[in-house]
Write an enzyme that holds these catalytic residues in place. Structure first.
Site, short mmCIF file in Angstrom:
data_model
loop_
_atom_site.label_atom_id
_atom_site.label_comp_id
_atom_site.label_asym_id
_atom_site.label_seq_id
_atom_site.Cartn_x
_atom_site.Cartn_y
_atom_site.Cartn_z
N ASN A 147 34.85 6.95 -34.28
CA ASN A 147 33.52 6.67 -33.74
C ASN A 147 33.41 5.27 -33.16
O ASN A 147 34.34 4.47 -33.21
CB ASN A 147 32.46 6.90 -34.83
CG ASN A 147 31.95 8.34 -34.81
OD1 ASN A 147 31.34 8.78 -33.85
ND2 ASN A 147 32.23 9.07 -35.88
N HIS B 158 49.91 -9.51 -41.66
CA HIS B 158 50.60 -10.75 -41.31
C HIS B 158 51.51 -11.17 -42.46
O HIS B 158 51.16 -11.01 -43.63
CB HIS B 158 49.60 -11.88 -41.06
CG HIS B 158 48.94 -11.82 -39.72
ND1 HIS B 158 49.54 -12.28 -38.57
CD2 HIS B 158 47.72 -11.34 -39.36
CE1 HIS B 158 48.71 -12.09 -37.55
NE2 HIS B 158 47.60 -11.52 -37.99
N THR C 220 42.22 -0.71 -50.85
CA THR C 220 43.44 -1.49 -50.98
C THR C 220 44.55 -0.72 -51.69
O THR C 220 45.70 -1.17 -51.69
CB THR C 220 43.16 -2.78 -51.78
OG1 THR C 220 42.71 -2.42 -53.09
CG2 THR C 220 42.11 -3.63 -51.09
N LYS C 221 44.21 0.42 -52.32
CA LYS C 221 45.19 1.22 -53.04
C LYS C 221 45.07 2.67 -52.61
O LYS C 221 44.06 3.09 -52.03
CB LYS C 221 44.95 1.11 -54.55
CG LYS C 221 45.19 -0.28 -55.12
CD LYS C 221 45.00 -0.29 -56.63
CE LYS C 221 45.27 -1.67 -57.20
NZ LYS C 221 45.09 -1.70 -58.68
N ARG D 86 36.91 1.92 -55.73
CA ARG D 86 37.25 2.54 -57.01
C ARG D 86 36.75 3.97 -56.99
O ARG D 86 35.76 4.29 -56.31
CB ARG D 86 36.62 1.77 -58.17
CG ARG D 86 35.10 1.67 -58.06
CD ARG D 86 34.50 0.93 -59.23
NE ARG D 86 33.06 0.82 -59.07
CZ ARG D 86 32.42 -0.31 -58.83
NH1 ARG D 86 33.09 -1.44 -58.72
NH2 ARG D 86 31.10 -0.33 -58.71
#
Length: 557
Positions: free
Chosen positions: A87, A115, A166-167, A181
């Site tokens: 979108n 990076h 992040t996981k 979470r």
């Protein structure tokens, strides 16, 4: 060509092929061909790329009916299955692979690169790295989500608006927050408890009425003769156990406010009290012949130690106490107790460790109730040890693994039942605990349809109930989880037989209805109903091992 129509297609590209004129369609195909001619680009039928989007890939594969809206920034090596949507104002960069039916909301960043950050030189001089992002089929990614490099998102998952992922995200999981979470499993129906209103209350009352009308018969079927002695069994055909006798007493008291008629009150008291070893204060298990098993009695885990809870509370319901102090606990001083706590396998067996603490705390309660304090300072040492060893990031004891929080959450229930709950003390880090327990409660391996068992559900419901006495943190999510599990639990009554420990369709012993499963699930249903404000409809309240009230309030200065 109508400029207004063209602009609306850029921001709502799913309307293009149904409504575009022939000229507009031809212009879109020419744009696609121009991009494809650059090499490493394949675009399926009825795909759409807004001319206002920045699409500059090293490689691009777009499946049929996939869409890229205005002001999207798409670069790198991108694979999109069929019916995917990127979108407006969304960034997809680096190495990103999507399955079919992936919908990405506006202002989201899918960043399949990173990076290098070696401190020896400025970041802008260092090379990029890329592990890539993999997204399964049928995934909904809300607006303003950030997905970082290296993440895999399982099929059918939902990433809530604003999540920073992040996981890895398991299949079917709904995740949210920063960092993201688990909230719940998508397959668990979300029901607003307030919207259920009278319907839920009526269902709870009907369930309790059925249990109340059938419990006497269920207990009667669990009474068998062994060597001329009457003994309770968990269910017909199983060996007699002390716990079965205690469960029969708890169930009859819970629903009928009396003791099972197979014995008089005094006979119940004698049958349990006469088992207690005067020296240690422990209670042995029955053997297959219905007689107490000989041999040394040791405090630790297993039936002998659990009898501190089950027999102690059964006698409490009968209006009496264990006849002897539990000396194997009373005689333990603070130094010896601290050494025992340090020696428990908290990292590998948090449940076993929590069960040990539960039994120790309960034994201490029975000793205090008999005015037998034993070695001074041990109870203070216990709480001091617990408060200084709790994990302040999770609110639990023990360390969760990335794979499962099962043992630490189950161990938490046992530990706090016999300590903080039993003595009426607030639990530490209540909000962190709720986060940990809800994350575990979203694990479909244990809480998906047909996967529940009494231990696992109780060991989430009770900690949530305990923590909710101190905080409103994530209240709606707690209620959603409780309502979902309540719906499953209420459907598990077996007419004339009660409830099985496990609701799995398997045919193993834990899947057969018996006294233990019935006693545990009746308590669980009360806690779940109380979390959604409907427990009064049941007309009962746990009074034994699973009582919600403290057994003893410690004196304050």
């Amino acid at each position: 060509m109508n400029p207004q129509h063209a602009l609306s297609y850029d921001y709502s590209p799913w309307t293009f092929w149904q409504n575009a004129s022939e000229e507009e369609g031809q212009i879109q195909l020419e744009r696609q061909k121009l991009l494809a001619d650059q090499g490493n680009v394949t675009i399926g039928e009825h795909a759409f790329l807004s001319p206002l989007a920045m699409v500059d890939p090293e490689k691009l594969e777009m499946g049929a009916s996939s869409l890229i809206a205005a002001h999207a920034y798409v670069t790198g090596s991108i694979e999109m299955g069929e019916n995917c949507t990127v979108n407006a104002f969304t960034v997809v960069r680096g190495t990103v692979t999507m399955g079919d039916g992936v919908r990405i909301g506006a202002h989201t960043s899918i960043l399949g690169f990173n990076h290098s950050m070696d401190p020896s030189e400025p970041v802008f001089k260092q090379p990029l790295t890329s592990e890539g992002i993999r997204i399964g089929d049928d995934v909904w990614i809300g607006s303003n989500v950030v997905v970082l490099d290296g993440v895999t998102v399982g099929s059918h998952a939902v990433l809530a608006a604003g999540a920073v992922v992040t996981k890895d995200v398991p299949a079917w999981a709904i995740v949210g927050g920063n960092p993201a979470r688990p909230i719940r499993d998508r397959r668990m129906n979300k029901v607003d408890p307030a919207a259920l209103g009278e319907k839920l209350n009526t269902r709870l009352a009907r369930f309790a009425g059925t249990a109340r009308s059938e419990i006497a018969g269920i207990i009667a079927h669990s009474w068998e003769q062994r060597n001329g002695e009457g003994r309770f069994v968990d269910r017909p055909g199983t060996p007699p156990t002390v716990r079965a006798h205690c469960d029969a007493i708890e169930l009859h008291d819970l629903l009928l406010r009396s003791s099972p008629p197979q014995l008089t009150r005094d006979e119940h008291i004698h049958a349990l009290s006469s088992l207690q070893d005067p020296k240690t204060g422990l209670i042995p298990e029955y053997g297959p012949d219905g007689l107490p098993q000989p041999g040394p009695l040791t405090f630790g885990n297993g039936p002998v130690t659990y009898h501190i809870l089950s027999a102690g509370y059964a006698l409490d319901l009968l209006g009496t106490r264990l006849p002897y102090p539990i000396s194997c606990v009373a005689d333990v001083g603070p130094v010896e107790l601290t050494g025992a706590l340090n020696g428990l396998p908290w990292r590998k067996e948090a449940w076993e460790s929590g069960a040990w603490v539960d039994a120790w705390g309960t034994a201490t309660y029975w000793n205090l109730a008999q005015d037998h304090a034993g070695a001074g300072g041990s109870l203070e040492a216990l709480f001091g040890w617990l408060l200084t060893r709790v994990n302040n990031a999770t609110g639990t004891w023990g360390t969760p693994s990335d794979d499962t929080r099962l043992k630490i959450v189950n161990g938490y229930y046992r530990l706090t039942r016999g300590t903080f709950a039993q003595f009426g003390l607030p639990v530490p880090h209540a909000e962190k605990l709720i986060d940990t327990v809800l994350t575990h409660g979203a694990d479909a391996r244990y809480f998906g349809p047909g996967k529940q068992n009494a231990c696992n559900v109780l060991d989430v419901a009770h900690p949530l109930w305990l923590a909710r006495k101190q905080t409103e943190h994530r209240r709606q999510e707690v209620q959603d989880w409780a309502t979902s599990q309540l719906g499953h639990a209420l459907a598990q009554w077996h007419p004339g037989a009660g409830m099985a420990f496990s609701v799995s369709p398997d045919t193993g012993p834990q899947n057969q209805p018996g006294l233990q499963g019935t006693e545990m699930w009746l308590a669980i249903i009360w806690y779940l109903a109380d979390l959604v404000g409907s427990a009064e409809s049941l007309g009962y309240r746990p009074r034994g091992v699973h009582r919600p009230e403290p057994a003893l309030l410690l004196p304050t200065l």
